[in-house]
Motif scaffolding. Structure first.
Motif, PDB file in Angstrom:
ATOM      1  N   PRO A 193       0.808  -1.226   0.000  1.00  0.00           N
ATOM      2  CA  PRO A 193       0.000   0.000   0.000  1.00  0.00           C
ATOM      3  C   PRO A 193       0.836   1.268   0.000  1.00  0.00           C
ATOM      4  N   GLN A 194       2.013   1.244   0.649  1.00  0.00           N
ATOM      5  CA  GLN A 194       2.866   2.435   0.634  1.00  0.00           C
ATOM      6  C   GLN A 194       3.390   2.713  -0.770  1.00  0.00           C
ATOM      7  N   LEU A 195       3.785   1.669  -1.497  1.00  0.00           N
ATOM      8  CA  LEU A 195       4.253   1.864  -2.865  1.00  0.00           C
ATOM      9  C   LEU A 195       3.091   2.291  -3.759  1.00  0.00           C
ATOM     10  N   ALA A 196       1.913   1.717  -3.547  1.00  0.00           N
ATOM     11  CA  ALA A 196       0.741   2.145  -4.312  1.00  0.00           C
ATOM     12  C   ALA A 196       0.465   3.627  -4.083  1.00  0.00           C
ATOM     13  N   GLN A 197       0.579   4.063  -2.840  1.00  0.00           N
ATOM     14  CA  GLN A 197       0.380   5.470  -2.510  1.00  0.00           C
ATOM     15  C   GLN A 197       1.431   6.343  -3.194  1.00  0.00           C
ATOM     16  N   ALA A 198       2.687   5.891  -3.181  1.00  0.00           N
ATOM     17  CA  ALA A 198       3.763   6.654  -3.815  1.00  0.00           C
ATOM     18  C   ALA A 198       3.548   6.761  -5.320  1.00  0.00           C
ATOM     19  N   ILE A 199       3.111   5.669  -5.949  1.00  0.00           N
ATOM     20  CA  ILE A 199       2.843   5.696  -7.395  1.00  0.00           C
ATOM     21  C   ILE A 199       1.701   6.651  -7.698  1.00  0.00           C
ATOM     22  N   TYR A 200       0.643   6.563  -6.920  1.00  0.00           N
ATOM     23  CA  TYR A 200      -0.514   7.429  -7.143  1.00  0.00           C
ATOM     24  C   TYR A 200      -0.127   8.899  -6.997  1.00  0.00           C
ATOM     25  N   GLN A 201       0.614   9.215  -5.940  1.00  0.00           N
ATOM     26  CA  GLN A 201       1.027  10.599  -5.723  1.00  0.00           C
ATOM     27  C   GLN A 201       1.951  11.084  -6.833  1.00  0.00           C
ATOM     28  N   ILE A 211       3.576   4.056 -15.147  1.00  0.00           N
ATOM     29  CA  ILE A 211       3.131   3.036 -14.195  1.00  0.00           C
ATOM     30  C   ILE A 211       1.622   3.164 -14.088  1.00  0.00           C
ATOM     31  N   ASN A 212       0.927   2.321 -14.826  1.00  0.00           N
ATOM     32  CA  ASN A 212      -0.530   2.401 -14.927  1.00  0.00           C
ATOM     33  C   ASN A 212      -1.152   1.530 -13.830  1.00  0.00           C
ATOM     34  N   LEU A 213      -1.076   2.032 -12.607  1.00  0.00           N
ATOM     35  CA  LEU A 213      -1.517   1.258 -11.446  1.00  0.00           C
ATOM     36  C   LEU A 213      -3.033   1.096 -11.432  1.00  0.00           C
ATOM     37  N   ILE A 214      -3.480  -0.169 -11.415  1.00  0.00           N
ATOM     38  CA  ILE A 214      -4.903  -0.477 -11.360  1.00  0.00           C
ATOM     39  C   ILE A 214      -5.332  -0.865  -9.953  1.00  0.00           C
ATOM     40  N   GLY A 215      -4.444  -1.593  -9.238  1.00  0.00           N
ATOM     41  CA  GLY A 215      -4.811  -2.000  -7.897  1.00  0.00           C
ATOM     42  C   GLY A 215      -3.753  -2.858  -7.241  1.00  0.00           C
ATOM     43  N   TYR A 216      -4.078  -3.361  -6.062  1.00  0.00           N
ATOM     44  CA  TYR A 216      -3.134  -4.224  -5.346  1.00  0.00           C
ATOM     45  C   TYR A 216      -3.868  -5.283  -4.544  1.00  0.00           C
ATOM     46  N   MET A 217      -3.113  -6.345  -4.215  1.00  0.00           N
ATOM     47  CA  MET A 217      -3.641  -7.458  -3.421  1.00  0.00           C
ATOM     48  C   MET A 217      -2.572  -7.904  -2.434  1.00  0.00           C
ATOM     49  N   VAL A 218      -2.941  -8.066  -1.169  1.00  0.00           N
ATOM     50  CA  VAL A 218      -1.991  -8.492  -0.140  1.00  0.00           C
ATOM     51  C   VAL A 218      -2.557  -9.670   0.640  1.00  0.00           C
ATOM     52  N   GLY A 219      -1.657 -10.549   1.082  1.00  0.00           N
ATOM     53  CA  GLY A 219      -2.068 -11.730   1.817  1.00  0.00           C
ATOM     54  C   GLY A 219      -1.451 -11.813   3.193  1.00  0.00           C
ATOM     55  N   ASN A 220      -2.257 -12.233   4.194  1.00  0.00           N
ATOM     56  CA  ASN A 220      -1.793 -12.343   5.582  1.00  0.00           C
ATOM     57  C   ASN A 220      -0.890 -11.166   5.917  1.00  0.00           C
ATOM     58  N   ALA A 221      -1.432 -10.000   5.696  1.00  0.00           N
ATOM     59  CA  ALA A 221      -0.639  -8.773   5.664  1.00  0.00           C
ATOM     60  C   ALA A 221      -0.645  -8.034   6.991  1.00  0.00           C
ATOM     61  N   LEU A 222       0.542  -7.621   7.416  1.00  0.00           N
ATOM     62  CA  LEU A 222       0.659  -6.721   8.558  1.00  0.00           C
ATOM     63  C   LEU A 222      -0.030  -5.420   8.183  1.00  0.00           C
ATOM     64  N   THR A 223      -1.067  -5.056   8.931  1.00  0.00           N
ATOM     65  CA  THR A 223      -1.903  -3.924   8.531  1.00  0.00           C
ATOM     66  C   THR A 223      -2.049  -2.880   9.629  1.00  0.00           C
ATOM     67  N   ASP A 224      -2.376  -3.322  10.817  1.00  0.00           N
ATOM     68  CA  ASP A 224      -2.634  -2.403  11.917  1.00  0.00           C
ATOM     69  C   ASP A 224      -2.207  -3.095  13.208  1.00  0.00           C
ATOM     70  N   ASP A 225      -1.259  -2.512  13.918  1.00  0.00           N
ATOM     71  CA  ASP A 225      -0.666  -3.186  15.073  1.00  0.00           C
ATOM     72  C   ASP A 225      -1.710  -3.581  16.120  1.00  0.00           C
ATOM     73  N   TYR A 226      -2.634  -2.693  16.396  1.00  0.00           N
ATOM     74  CA  TYR A 226      -3.630  -2.973  17.426  1.00  0.00           C
ATOM     75  C   TYR A 226      -4.494  -4.168  17.015  1.00  0.00           C
ATOM     76  N   HIS A 227      -5.058  -4.117  15.822  1.00  0.00           N
ATOM     77  CA  HIS A 227      -5.947  -5.191  15.384  1.00  0.00           C
ATOM     78  C   HIS A 227      -5.173  -6.481  15.120  1.00  0.00           C
ATOM     79  N   ASP A 228      -3.949  -6.361  14.633  1.00  0.00           N
ATOM     80  CA  ASP A 228      -3.142  -7.561  14.423  1.00  0.00           C
ATOM     81  C   ASP A 228      -2.889  -8.267  15.756  1.00  0.00           C
ATOM     82  N   HIS A 229      -2.571  -7.490  16.782  1.00  0.00           N
ATOM     83  CA  HIS A 229      -2.313  -8.061  18.105  1.00  0.00           C
ATOM     84  C   HIS A 229      -3.549  -8.755  18.663  1.00  0.00           C
ATOM     85  N   ILE A 230      -4.682  -8.081  18.607  1.00  0.00           N
ATOM     86  CA  ILE A 230      -5.928  -8.667  19.109  1.00  0.00           C
ATOM     87  C   ILE A 230      -6.245  -9.964  18.367  1.00  0.00           C
ATOM     88  N   GLY A 231      -6.088  -9.927  17.056  1.00  0.00           N
ATOM     89  CA  GLY A 231      -6.431 -11.081  16.235  1.00  0.00           C
ATOM     90  C   GLY A 231      -5.539 -12.274  16.462  1.00  0.00           C
TER      91      GLY A 231
END
Length: 461
Positions: A193-201, A211-231
């Motif tokens: 997502p950070q690279l997607a953001q950099a490309i978009y900007q 770089i004709n960015l259409i989208g992205y897909m991530v798996g078992n991805a570190l996303t949010d420390d709080y929710h990752d910890h709870i989960g």
């Protein structure tokens, strides 16, 4: 493999990735593209119909930072297929070690560590796939400035990856403007997502659409420390891996002592895939016996090998392999490894959450998919679901099962701006554990189609 611990560090705050001002090297030519062509791999006793290339792209002339890539054209009609970049995480783990050699690449390494076989579920069946060892210090990527190895972080990684893509497209101009997608797993939940953001900007700032960015897909991805910890602890507790006491303590605080206790509770299992065997001398011997019985290494299609990382470590340290891949002898690592402890230990900036980036990119209409192997205890399905719920996206349709060959492949939920998919029986590295299901998932993502249904489907109300 990524995410070396189960409790994520809260490091420095993150702001939007600055668009790099490093100039693009206009000297790249078709000669350089041809120079990077890989003609034959050591231990490859079969032919392939597709071209593939590997080498270096300099991302910072001043310090001599150069990133190593391996690119595979689509097996058929590459001119009509999209371009996809795969990133592994860590931080500090090699996309060559994992993405190519044991997950979605066309060549996987045999147990002898000296030969390769053809992966029947390679993602280059439907796309042109580019693998990147990022940042410097990972895999074969290098720098002339040793201080770079001690100052890697999220922002510089995104900036260097953007420069890499722009420079790589100068070398491979036939892919400029092609539909482009980002994908990856684990700590690539930050990278992607950070690279997607950099490309978009960058595209907005410069008006350049190479770089004709259409989208992205991530798996078992570190996303949010709080929710990752709870989960993590919810998954461990409901899977019977930890005690009530440990679970209750985990809801109060997260520290090294609680994780020492947790690791003792788990026993000798692989937290990245809790229902599969761990790698041992016995499993290596058993896999070698299977290899000897087969007439052709191309026939190794089924069964889970827990020792794939060991095989890659042997193979990518072979001088003849490094020569075939155009590794610069002057900068070749003294010992190639799947992940770099030096990079991970000295990581400088890592935001506690990616959710604000998701909100920004959902609002601009990027195609965003998140998938989760449901037997991973490191960044489990519960963590991903908590993060998605916190986005507050309206659901479109019911949560339902999806199918492959008449069998349930997992579950899926379509939200406004995001698609969520679980992969049944897969661990942290979904394409390693369930390669057939991962390929179905990838095809659906590229086509922007719902996961396959069955006439006997029963919706979860």
């Amino acid at each position: 493999m990524g995410i070396p611990g189960l409790c994520f560090l809260l490091l420095l705050p993150f702001s939007s990735v600055l668009v790099s001002t490093t100039s693009i090297d206009a000297s790249f030519s078709s000669d350089e593209q041809e120079r990077d062509r890989v003609h034959q791999l050591p231990g490859q006793d079969f032919n392939v119909s597709f071209a593939h290339y590997s080498g270096y792209v300099t991302v910072n002339e001043e310090s001599g930072r150069a990133l190593f890539y391996w690119f595979f054209e689509a097996q058929e009609d590459p001119q009509s297929k999209p371009l996809v970049l795969w990133l592994n995480g860590g931080p500090g783990c090699s996309s060559i070690a994992y993405g190519v050699a044991e997950e979605i690449g066309p060549f996987h390494v045999n147990p002898d560590g000296k030969s390769v076989y053809l992966n029947p579920y390679s993602w280059n069946q439907v796309a042109n796939v580019l693998f990147l060892d990022s940042p410097v210090g990972v895999g074969y990527s290098y720098t002339n400035n040793s201080n770079d190895l001690l100052s890697n972080g999220d922002q510089r990684t995104a900036g260097d990856s953007l420069v890499f893509l722009n420079n790589w497209l100068q070398r491979f101009p036939q892919y400029k403007g092609r539909e482009f997608y980002l994908t990856g797993e684990s700590y690539a939940g930050h990278y992607v997502p950070q690279l997607a953001q950099a490309i978009y900007q960058s595209n907005n700032l410069t008006g350049e659409k190479s770089i004709n960015l259409i989208g992205y897909m991530v798996g078992n991805a570190l996303t949010d420390d709080y929710h990752d910890h709870i989960g993590v602890f919810q998954f461990m507790w409901t899977s019977g891996l930890i005690s009530d006491q440990t679970y209750n303590l985990s809801n109060l605080y997260c520290d090294s002592q609680s994780f020492i206790h947790t690791s003792r509770s788990l026993g000798n299992i692989d937290p990245y895939s809790i229902f599969t065997p761990t790698c041992s001398a016995t499993s290596i011997l058993s896999r070698n016996k299977v290899l000897k019985k087969l007439r052709s290494v191309n026939r190794i299609k089924g069964g889970y090998d827990p020792c794939t990382e060991n095989h890659s470590t042997v193979y990518f340290n072979l001088p003849e392999v490094q020569k075939a891949l155009h590794v610069n002898p002057a900068f070749a690592p003294s010992h190639w490894d799947t992940c770099s402890d030096l990079v991970s230990v000295h990581w400088k900036d890592s935001p506690t959450s990616m959710l604000s980036v998701y909100r920004e990119l959902i609002d601009v209409g990027l195609r965003i998919w998140m998938f989760s192997g449901d037997t991973d205890a490191v960044i489990p399905v519960t963590s991903t679901r908590h993060s998605i719920i916190s986005l507050g996206l309206p659901s479109l349709g019911r949560y339902r099962a999806w199918y492959n060959n008449g069998q349930v492949g997992g579950s899926t939920q379509l939200y406004k701006g995001l698609t969520f998919v679980t992969v049944r029986g897969a661990g942290h590295e979904v394409p390693l554990h369930k390669p057939d299901l991962a390929l179905v998932l990838f095809k659906s993502f590229l086509a922007d189609d719902a996961m396959p249904t069955s006439s006997s489907m029963v919706a979860d109300y």
